[in-house]
Design a protein around this motif. Structure first.
Motif, short mmCIF file in Angstrom:
data_model
loop_
_atom_site.label_atom_id
_atom_site.label_comp_id
_atom_site.label_asym_id
_atom_site.label_seq_id
_atom_site.Cartn_x
_atom_site.Cartn_y
_atom_site.Cartn_z
N CYS A 1 13.83 3.13 21.78
CA CYS A 1 12.62 2.30 21.67
C CYS A 1 11.44 3.14 21.19
N HIS A 39 10.82 -4.52 24.18
CA HIS A 39 10.32 -4.49 22.80
C HIS A 39 11.43 -4.87 21.83
N CYS A 91 8.75 3.17 24.30
CA CYS A 91 8.95 3.84 25.60
C CYS A 91 10.08 4.87 25.57
N CYS A 127 11.69 -1.97 28.21
CA CYS A 127 10.41 -2.70 28.10
C CYS A 127 10.54 -4.02 27.35
N CYS A 145 14.65 -3.31 23.38
CA CYS A 145 14.63 -2.20 24.33
C CYS A 145 15.18 -2.67 25.66
ZN LIG Z 1 10.84 0.17 25.31
#
Ligand SMILES: [Zn+2]
Length: 391
Positions: free
Chosen positions: A329, A320, A332, A318, A315
């Motif tokens: 993502c 991820h 988020c 964030c 991501c």
């Molecule tokens: Zn994210």
């Protein structure tokens, strides 16, 4: 040589500006006799030139081009007998240029150009080269050799010449039993001093692993004196004659014991991870579960095949990481970016979070679980369930 702190700094770096590139260069000298050192430099230069062409770097990447030119010049100097394995990390946009000598960990001379530095070849530097002491001991003397990476030096010497109780005074026949007891006490005292020296070295963190060379007949008594804390660091012992053993032989024996010990250790780790995964205990296998456990902060040690790669996404907001190639993502909702190799993001994340990492040779056992696994410190879901059950 690179320190853990320097490695952590490199792992924390990520390109943020357009046109900015993180360049990692690994140089491996060839060992074959028929290859001249000159040839190694040529291989290195070819690798760099090819990458420059492939990337079609233009004016926008002027600083990256300058970095590559500088690495090219360095590669030209990498010949002659002193050529050692080397790593260079460069990103002049951010003022970064680091050169490190390495033990021969890099599989081949390679160049990586990416958003982050390529750090996977450095993993064995920390997992397979513990600071090693070799203690060479006989009944009166002891030498302590220090091996770190390929460097080798004497750390200390203990000499306890045993007084010749009554031996030379002409009463040998009369006093024999008495003097033997004296000698036994002196030898024991010597082993106690050796044990104390080792304990002090371990407490001062002067070594992480220990190998002892001594006569087999002396081994049980010496071993009996070792402090439990020292015993834990002991990888093994070999039979050696103090008078005839050369330093080179001592180093060779110690490295053989280290390799055997590492192999056993790695086999145990992979077994632990697989059994832990099967029993829903402290292990996970496969990329999806490993990524999840890493994000949950559960992972103690990450295990992967040395040549493991897998595509994934991360991501852009964030951070991820996901093994499914999703455009947005799942946490988020922001856009993801593709990773040609998940290790480019996973390895730095592990280093930053002080997660242990071990690269393993490919084998059937590891292959069956997707070539990646982890040993966990705890399981977040289990703790939550236990809390729920308790409340
Ligand atoms: Zn994210």
């Amino acid at each position: 040589m690179i320190s853990r702190e320097e490695l952590r700094k490199l792992a924390s770096f990520e390109c943020r500006h357009p046109g900015e590139l993180a360049i990692s260069f690994y140089f491996k000298p060839t060992t074959a006799h028929d290859k001249s050192h000159r040839e190694e430099a040529i291989v290195a230069k070819d690798v760099i030139r090819k990458t420059m062409q492939e990337l079609q770097l233009n004016g926008r990447n002027r600083e990256a081009l300058n970095d590559l030119e500088r690495i090219l010049q360095l590669a030209e100097r990498l010949h002659g007998n002193q050529a050692r394995a080397k790593a260079v990390f460069a990103c002049s946009t951010s003022g970064i240029w680091h050169e490190f000598d390495l033990p021969t960990v890099a599989a081949s001379t390679k160049l990586y150009v990416n958003r982050r530095f390529h750090l996977k070849p450095l993993v064995p530097v920390f997992s397979e080269y513990p600071r090693l002491w070799v203690a060479l001991v006989d009944r009166q003397r002891a030498r302590f050799l220090d091996i770190q990476f390929e460097q080798f030096r004497e750390h200390g010497v203990l000499m306890n010449p045993v007084p010749r109780h009554g031996r030379s005074d002409g009463y040998a026949g009369y006093d024999a039993g008495h003097s033997e007891r004296h000698e036994e006490n002196d030898f024991r005292r010597h082993y106690q001093l050796v044990a104390e020296f080792l304990k002090s070295g371990a407490e001062k963190k002067q070594f992480e692993a220990l190998v002892i060379g001594c006569h087999d007949v002396n081994w049980p008594e010496l071993q009996g004196q070792l402090h439990p804390y020292v015993q834990k660091k002991l990888l093994g012992h070999f039979s050696a004659d103090f008078n005839t053993l050369t330093d080179a032989q001592a180093k060779q024996e110690a490295e053989r014991i280290l390799q055997e010990s590492l192999q056993r250790h790695h086999e145990n780790l992979i077994r632990e991870a697989i059994e832990g995964a099967k029993s829903n205990g402290l292990g996970v296998t496969g990329l999806r579960r490993v990524l999840r456990a890493t994000e949950m902060g559960e992972v103690e040690t990450l295990l992967m095949a040395a040549d493991y790669t897998a595509r994934a996404v991360e991501c852009t907001a964030c951070g991820h990481m996901d093994s499914h190639m999703v455009p947005y993502c799942p946490l988020c909702g922001r856009a993801t970016r593709q990773l040609n190799d998940v290790c480019e993001a996973l390895v730095p994340a592990a280093i930053k979070n002080s997660i242990g990492m071990v690269l393993l040779p490919r084998d059937e056992t590891l292959d069956r679980v997707g070539n990646i696994a982890a040993i966990l410190r705890f399981r977040a879901d289990r703790n939550t369930n236990q809390l729920l059950a308790a409340s």
